[in-house]
Structures are given as structure tokens and as C-alpha cells.
Design a protein around this motif. Structure first.
Motif, PDB file in Angstrom:
ATOM      1  N   TRP A  12       0.878  -1.176   0.000  1.00 46.78           N
ATOM      2  CA  TRP A  12       0.000   0.000   0.000  1.00 46.78           C
ATOM      3  C   TRP A  12       0.912   1.220   0.000  1.00 46.78           C
ATOM      4  N   PHE A  13       0.774   2.056  -1.033  1.00 47.11           N
ATOM      5  CA  PHE A  13       1.684   3.199  -1.200  1.00 47.11           C
ATOM      6  C   PHE A  13       0.882   4.485  -1.356  1.00 47.11           C
ATOM      7  N   ASP A  20      -6.753  10.356   2.030  1.00 46.31           N
ATOM      8  CA  ASP A  20      -8.051   9.921   2.554  1.00 46.31           C
ATOM      9  C   ASP A  20      -8.336   8.450   2.268  1.00 46.31           C
ATOM     10  N   SER A  21      -7.879   7.947   1.108  1.00 43.85           N
ATOM     11  CA  SER A  21      -8.133   6.528   0.815  1.00 43.85           C
ATOM     12  C   SER A  21      -7.322   5.645   1.758  1.00 43.85           C
ATOM     13  N   THR A  22      -6.142   6.116   2.136  1.00 49.49           N
ATOM     14  CA  THR A  22      -5.352   5.370   3.129  1.00 49.49           C
ATOM     15  C   THR A  22      -6.100   5.337   4.463  1.00 49.49           C
ATOM     16  N   ILE A  23      -6.683   6.467   4.831  1.00 50.66           N
ATOM     17  CA  ILE A  23      -7.462   6.508   6.082  1.00 50.66           C
ATOM     18  C   ILE A  23      -8.637   5.532   5.974  1.00 50.66           C
ATOM     19  N   MET A  24      -9.288   5.519   4.800  1.00 48.26           N
ATOM     20  CA  MET A  24     -10.416   4.584   4.615  1.00 48.26           C
ATOM     21  C   MET A  24      -9.953   3.137   4.757  1.00 48.26           C
ATOM     22  N   PHE A  25      -8.787   2.849   4.167  1.00 46.58           N
ATOM     23  CA  PHE A  25      -8.230   1.493   4.233  1.00 46.58           C
ATOM     24  C   PHE A  25      -7.996   1.098   5.695  1.00 46.58           C
ATOM     25  N   VAL A  26      -7.418   2.014   6.457  1.00 47.75           N
ATOM     26  CA  VAL A  26      -7.160   1.725   7.879  1.00 47.75           C
ATOM     27  C   VAL A  26      -8.482   1.584   8.630  1.00 47.75           C
ATOM     28  N   GLU A  27      -9.453   2.441   8.305  1.00 48.48           N
ATOM     29  CA  GLU A  27     -10.780   2.346   8.947  1.00 48.48           C
ATOM     30  C   GLU A  27     -11.431   0.988   8.650  1.00 48.48           C
ATOM     31  N   GLU A  41      -0.644 -10.679   3.029  1.00 47.21           N
ATOM     32  CA  GLU A  41       0.689 -10.498   3.626  1.00 47.21           C
ATOM     33  C   GLU A  41       1.107  -9.077   3.263  1.00 47.21           C
ATOM     34  N   PHE A  42       1.266  -8.238   4.258  1.00 41.71           N
ATOM     35  CA  PHE A  42       1.636  -6.850   3.989  1.00 41.71           C
ATOM     36  C   PHE A  42       3.145  -6.766   3.770  1.00 41.71           C
ATOM     37  N   ARG A  43       3.550  -6.715   2.496  1.00 40.83           N
ATOM     38  CA  ARG A  43       4.981  -6.621   2.181  1.00 40.83           C
ATOM     39  C   ARG A  43       5.472  -5.199   2.440  1.00 40.83           C
ATOM     40  N   HIS A  44       4.610  -4.237   2.099  1.00 41.00           N
ATOM     41  CA  HIS A  44       4.996  -2.830   2.230  1.00 41.00           C
ATOM     42  C   HIS A  44       3.748  -2.007   2.542  1.00 41.00           C
ATOM     43  N   ALA A  45       3.696  -1.428   3.727  1.00 41.88           N
ATOM     44  CA  ALA A  45       2.555  -0.574   4.106  1.00 41.88           C
ATOM     45  C   ALA A  45       3.020   0.334   5.241  1.00 41.88           C
ATOM     46  N   ASN A  46       3.598   1.460   4.869  1.00 38.95           N
ATOM     47  CA  ASN A  46       4.157   2.384   5.880  1.00 38.95           C
ATOM     48  C   ASN A  46       3.131   2.776   6.938  1.00 38.95           C
ATOM     49  N   VAL A  47       1.879   2.818   6.530  1.00 37.13           N
ATOM     50  CA  VAL A  47       0.841   3.270   7.451  1.00 37.13           C
ATOM     51  C   VAL A  47       0.563   2.248   8.566  1.00 37.13           C
ATOM     52  N   LEU A  48       0.961   0.993   8.338  1.00 35.63           N
ATOM     53  CA  LEU A  48       0.653  -0.058   9.321  1.00 35.63           C
ATOM     54  C   LEU A  48       1.865  -0.631  10.031  1.00 35.63           C
ATOM     55  N   GLN A  49       3.039  -0.481   9.432  1.00 31.29           N
ATOM     56  CA  GLN A  49       4.213  -1.159   9.987  1.00 31.29           C
ATOM     57  C   GLN A  49       5.493  -0.409   9.635  1.00 31.29           C
ATOM     58  N   SER A  50       6.565  -0.661  10.409  1.00 35.31           N
ATOM     59  CA  SER A  50       7.816   0.041  10.112  1.00 35.31           C
ATOM     60  C   SER A  50       8.797  -0.822   9.318  1.00 35.31           C
ATOM     61  N   ASN A  51       8.599  -2.152   9.339  1.00 32.99           N
ATOM     62  CA  ASN A  51       9.467  -3.031   8.543  1.00 32.99           C
ATOM     63  C   ASN A  51       8.815  -3.324   7.203  1.00 32.99           C
ATOM     64  N   ASN A  52       9.367  -2.740   6.145  1.00 37.15           N
ATOM     65  CA  ASN A  52       8.753  -2.885   4.828  1.00 37.15           C
ATOM     66  C   ASN A  52       9.757  -3.383   3.800  1.00 37.15           C
ATOM     67  N   THR A  53       9.241  -4.173   2.821  1.00 32.83           N
ATOM     68  CA  THR A  53      10.098  -4.704   1.772  1.00 32.83           C
ATOM     69  C   THR A  53       9.484  -4.392   0.416  1.00 32.83           C
ATOM     70  N   LEU A  54      10.244  -3.685  -0.412  1.00 30.53           N
ATOM     71  CA  LEU A  54       9.705  -3.374  -1.741  1.00 30.53           C
ATOM     72  C   LEU A  54      10.204  -4.412  -2.752  1.00 30.53           C
TER      73      LEU A  54
END
Ligand code: SF4
Length: 172
Positions: A12-13, A20-27, A41-54
Motif C-alpha cells: 500500500w503506497f 483519505d483513501s489510506t485513512i479509509m483502508f485503515v478504517e 501479507e503486507f509486504r509494504h505498508a508504511n501506514v501499518l508497519q515500520s518493517n517494509n520490503t519493496l
């Protein structure tokens, strides 16, 4: 012996936009937390986690318009490392409203040019499809939730994570 649940590897980038769509996703996690945990499997989602892999992403969901060379470079990297890209929300799909400065007259463009320089912003703001191939679009400002669920279901089925008649909403 239990079979391990296969998961959709997603990213999720968020680029230039109000997120706002990121906020909706989190909601949406409020109602779908267990479904998301089970099927993604969240490979990359800055809004949810600090360890991300692109890398090795099945589907990248990309919100926002591309407004700088740095954004463009990152988008190209996402394209290279993802099997599919879904543009999320009007800014990613059309470039607007975040790219409003594209429509400024010459006088206004001259007025804002020092700020573009100061903040490393490009003269032109782009929708995703103007720079890379986009596989699906979820329009709306913010994104239309029903369309987002339909697109998610499409890829969960394509990667054989749920059955053809199933939906992520049945897993909440
Ligand atoms: S499409 Fe609308 S809600 Fe989404 S980031 Fe752009 S301005 Fe914000």
C-alpha cells in the motif's frame, strides 16, 4: 496436518495527495481485521508497519499523484517489483485534484515556480497511467469502497486465495 493459508502479497503506497483513501483502508480494518490478517501479507505498508520490503509484491495499491522526480523513481520501482498495480482514488487515476497546478495560467505558474524548486517538485503532476502500466483503477475522491472490495476479490481469486464464488467480506 493443517494446510497453511496462502496469502496475497500486497503493498500500500501513498504519493502526493491528502491520503483519505489510506485513512479509509485503515478504517476498514475495524470491520475486516481478521480477514485482512488471514488473506493478506503486507509486504509494504508504511501506514501499518515500520518493517517494509519493496520486492515480490503480488498487488500494489497506489494512492496519489506523481509530483516529483523522487515520486517517479519510486513508482517505477514499485512497477518493477509488483505483478499488478491498482490506482487508488482520483489523484492516482486522473492526477486530479492533487495535480491542480497543471491547469494554472502562465502568470500563476511563474508565481509558484520558486516553491517547486524549494520543495523539489516537478513542473507537471502525473496520473499513474501516464508513467507506468496500471492494471486496475478504483476511482472516487476518496476511493469508492465497493469498487475497492470488488478489485480485492478479483485478485484474491486470480491468485487462488479464495474460491471464485467467495469474497473477502465473508472472512471478516
Ligand atoms: S483522490 Fe481525493 S481523497 Fe484521494 S487523495 Fe486525492 S484528493 Fe484526497
Amino acid at each position: 496436518m493443517t494446510t497453511k493459508q496462502k496469502k496475497l502479497k500486497i503493498g500500500w503506497f501513498s504519493f502526493t495527495c491528502c491520503e483519505d483513501s489510506t485513512i479509509m483502508f485503515v478504517e476498514m480494518l475495524n470491520d475486516n481485521f481478521f480477514a485482512f490478517k488471514k488473506l493478506f501479507e503486507f509486504r509494504h505498508a508504511n501506514v501499518l508497519q515500520s518493517n517494509n520490503t519493496l520486492s515480490d509484491i503480488d498487488v500494489a495499491f497506489v494512492e496519489g499523484a506523481i509530483a516529483s522526480d523522487k515520486d517517479k523513481e519510486k513508482l517505477l520501482k514499485i512497477r518493477k517489483n509488483s505483478q499488478y498495480i491498482v490506482a487508488i482514488g482520483s489523484c492516482a487515476v486522473t492526477g486530479l485534484p492533487s495535480g491542480h497546478r497543471n491547469n494554472f495560467d502562465d502568470k500563476l505558474k511563474k508565481e509558484i515556480s520558486p516553491y517547486l524548486l524549494q520543495f523539489d517538485q516537478a513542473d507537471t503532476v502525473y496520473a499513474l497511467h501516464e508513467l507506468v502500466d496500471v492494471d486496475d483503477k478504483v476511482p472516487g475522491c476518496p476511493m469508492i469502497e465497493k469498487t475497492f472490495i470488488e478489485v480485492v476479490d478479483k485478485y484474491l481469486k486470480k491468485f487462488k486465495i479464495i474460491d471464485q464464488s467467495d469474497s473477502i467480506t465473508n472472512h471478516s
